[in-house]
Write an enzyme that holds these catalytic residues in place. Sequence first.
Site, PDB file in Angstrom:
ATOM      1  N   ASP A  11       0.848  -1.191   0.000  1.00  0.00           N
ATOM      2  CA  ASP A  11       0.000   0.000   0.000  1.00  0.00           C
ATOM      3  C   ASP A  11       0.889   1.249   0.000  1.00  0.00           C
ATOM      4  O   ASP A  11       1.630   1.483   0.950  1.00  0.00           O
ATOM      5  CB  ASP A  11      -0.874  -0.048   1.263  1.00  0.00           C
ATOM      6  CG  ASP A  11      -1.802   1.138   1.388  1.00  0.00           C
ATOM      7  OD1 ASP A  11      -1.711   2.089   0.584  1.00  0.00           O
ATOM      8  OD2 ASP A  11      -2.618   1.121   2.326  1.00  0.00           O
ATOM      9  N   ILE A  12       0.791   2.022  -1.066  1.00  0.00           N
ATOM     10  CA  ILE A  12       1.681   3.180  -1.234  1.00  0.00           C
ATOM     11  C   ILE A  12       1.468   4.240  -0.146  1.00  0.00           C
ATOM     12  O   ILE A  12       2.377   5.013   0.150  1.00  0.00           O
ATOM     13  CB  ILE A  12       1.505   3.770  -2.666  1.00  0.00           C
ATOM     14  CG1 ILE A  12       2.737   4.569  -3.089  1.00  0.00           C
ATOM     15  CG2 ILE A  12       0.238   4.612  -2.769  1.00  0.00           C
ATOM     16  CD1 ILE A  12       2.776   4.903  -4.575  1.00  0.00           C
ATOM     17  N   ASN A  25      -7.422  11.736 -11.428  1.00  0.00           N
ATOM     18  CA  ASN A  25      -8.231  12.017 -12.628  1.00  0.00           C
ATOM     19  C   ASN A  25      -8.152  13.528 -12.879  1.00  0.00           C
ATOM     20  O   ASN A  25      -7.656  14.279 -12.030  1.00  0.00           O
ATOM     21  CB  ASN A  25      -9.668  11.526 -12.444  1.00  0.00           C
ATOM     22  CG  ASN A  25     -10.372  12.248 -11.308  1.00  0.00           C
ATOM     23  OD1 ASN A  25     -10.577  13.452 -11.366  1.00  0.00           O
ATOM     24  ND2 ASN A  25     -10.723  11.527 -10.260  1.00  0.00           N
ATOM     25  N   GLY A  33      -9.787   3.705  -6.106  1.00  0.00           N
ATOM     26  CA  GLY A  33      -8.447   3.143  -6.266  1.00  0.00           C
ATOM     27  C   GLY A  33      -7.398   3.794  -5.380  1.00  0.00           C
ATOM     28  O   GLY A  33      -7.676   4.166  -4.235  1.00  0.00           O
ATOM     29  N   VAL A  34      -6.212   3.944  -5.935  1.00  0.00           N
ATOM     30  CA  VAL A  34      -5.108   4.510  -5.148  1.00  0.00           C
ATOM     31  C   VAL A  34      -5.382   5.980  -4.798  1.00  0.00           C
ATOM     32  O   VAL A  34      -4.985   6.458  -3.727  1.00  0.00           O
ATOM     33  CB  VAL A  34      -3.759   4.301  -5.890  1.00  0.00           C
ATOM     34  CG1 VAL A  34      -3.631   5.152  -7.120  1.00  0.00           C
ATOM     35  CG2 VAL A  34      -2.591   4.530  -4.954  1.00  0.00           C
ATOM     36  N   ASP A  35      -6.078   6.666  -5.672  1.00  0.00           N
ATOM     37  CA  ASP A  35      -6.445   8.074  -5.437  1.00  0.00           C
ATOM     38  C   ASP A  35      -7.300   8.193  -4.159  1.00  0.00           C
ATOM     39  O   ASP A  35      -7.024   9.022  -3.278  1.00  0.00           O
ATOM     40  CB  ASP A  35      -7.225   8.570  -6.667  1.00  0.00           C
ATOM     41  CG  ASP A  35      -7.425  10.071  -6.717  1.00  0.00           C
ATOM     42  OD1 ASP A  35      -6.798  10.796  -5.914  1.00  0.00           O
ATOM     43  OD2 ASP A  35      -8.213  10.516  -7.577  1.00  0.00           O
ATOM     44  N   THR A 119      -3.488   1.282 -14.584  1.00  0.00           N
ATOM     45  CA  THR A 119      -3.741  -0.170 -14.755  1.00  0.00           C
ATOM     46  C   THR A 119      -4.923  -0.682 -13.929  1.00  0.00           C
ATOM     47  O   THR A 119      -5.191  -1.878 -13.928  1.00  0.00           O
ATOM     48  CB  THR A 119      -2.498  -1.016 -14.402  1.00  0.00           C
ATOM     49  OG1 THR A 119      -2.257  -0.923 -12.987  1.00  0.00           O
ATOM     50  CG2 THR A 119      -1.285  -0.564 -15.172  1.00  0.00           C
ATOM     51  N   GLY A 120      -5.627   0.226 -13.249  1.00  0.00           N
ATOM     52  CA  GLY A 120      -6.806  -0.177 -12.482  1.00  0.00           C
ATOM     53  C   GLY A 120      -8.069   0.227 -13.213  1.00  0.00           C
ATOM     54  O   GLY A 120      -8.398  -0.321 -14.275  1.00  0.00           O
ATOM     55  N   TYR A 122      -8.672   2.632 -15.076  1.00  0.00           N
ATOM     56  CA  TYR A 122      -8.442   3.110 -16.441  1.00  0.00           C
ATOM     57  C   TYR A 122      -8.051   2.001 -17.434  1.00  0.00           C
ATOM     58  O   TYR A 122      -7.870   2.281 -18.634  1.00  0.00           O
ATOM     59  CB  TYR A 122      -7.394   4.234 -16.447  1.00  0.00           C
ATOM     60  CG  TYR A 122      -7.920   5.594 -16.006  1.00  0.00           C
ATOM     61  CD1 TYR A 122      -9.261   5.793 -15.698  1.00  0.00           C
ATOM     62  CD2 TYR A 122      -7.063   6.694 -15.909  1.00  0.00           C
ATOM     63  CE1 TYR A 122      -9.737   7.036 -15.298  1.00  0.00           C
ATOM     64  CE2 TYR A 122      -7.536   7.943 -15.528  1.00  0.00           C
ATOM     65  CZ  TYR A 122      -8.873   8.109 -15.219  1.00  0.00           C
ATOM     66  OH  TYR A 122      -9.333   9.346 -14.837  1.00  0.00           O
TER      67      TYR A 122
END
Length: 169
Positions: A11-12, A25, A33-35, A119-120, A122
Amino acid sequence: METRIELIQGDITKLKVDAIVNAANPSLLGGGGVDGAIHHAAGPGLLEVCQLLGGCKTGEAKITKGYKLPAQFVIHTVGPVWGVGDRNEEMLLANCYRKSLAQATVHDCKTVAFPNISTGIYHFPKELAAKIAIREVRNYLAVNSIPEKIIFVCFDAENFAIYQELLSQ
Ligand code: AR6
């Protein structure tokens, strides 16, 4: 594996690095997602400052502080959506890495962590995205001393396996 590139699965938002990159976005106002994970971990201060940035074009990057994150900065970049628009997704994804790295250099970020942009949600093909990411990072590090270290952070096992294979070549 080269000494300036690291690969981890995880997890970043947990990383204590100078900068983490967000797969945002164009609104820069958060998402899934990560955002979503980054905004959740950073707290409302991040959204407040993002509201002042005026969005971000695909392939560009903007930087903020990390607020409650262990990372000092967040570099927000907007990856291409696979399969729509004028079909230059590969160039746009390469731009995300290049522009994010340039922001890191300007802000003297020595350690920078990247998620697998696009890669998620999108839907960019994972192996092609990894090839572009690794190529762009290697090219950039070859001619820039800052950042000193790049960490590719893979959340899912499939991306992790792809990166392991490609980075061993
Ligand atoms: N740490 C590291 N990687 C993660 C994490 C995490 N906590 N969570 C997910 N990933 P995505 P995109 C991986 O969908 O495809 C948002 O709604 C995930 O497994 O986050 O660029 C934005 O607001 C995948 O490999 O980003 C945009 O609308 C990678 O992060 C849109 O999604 C990217 O997946 C951007 O889509």
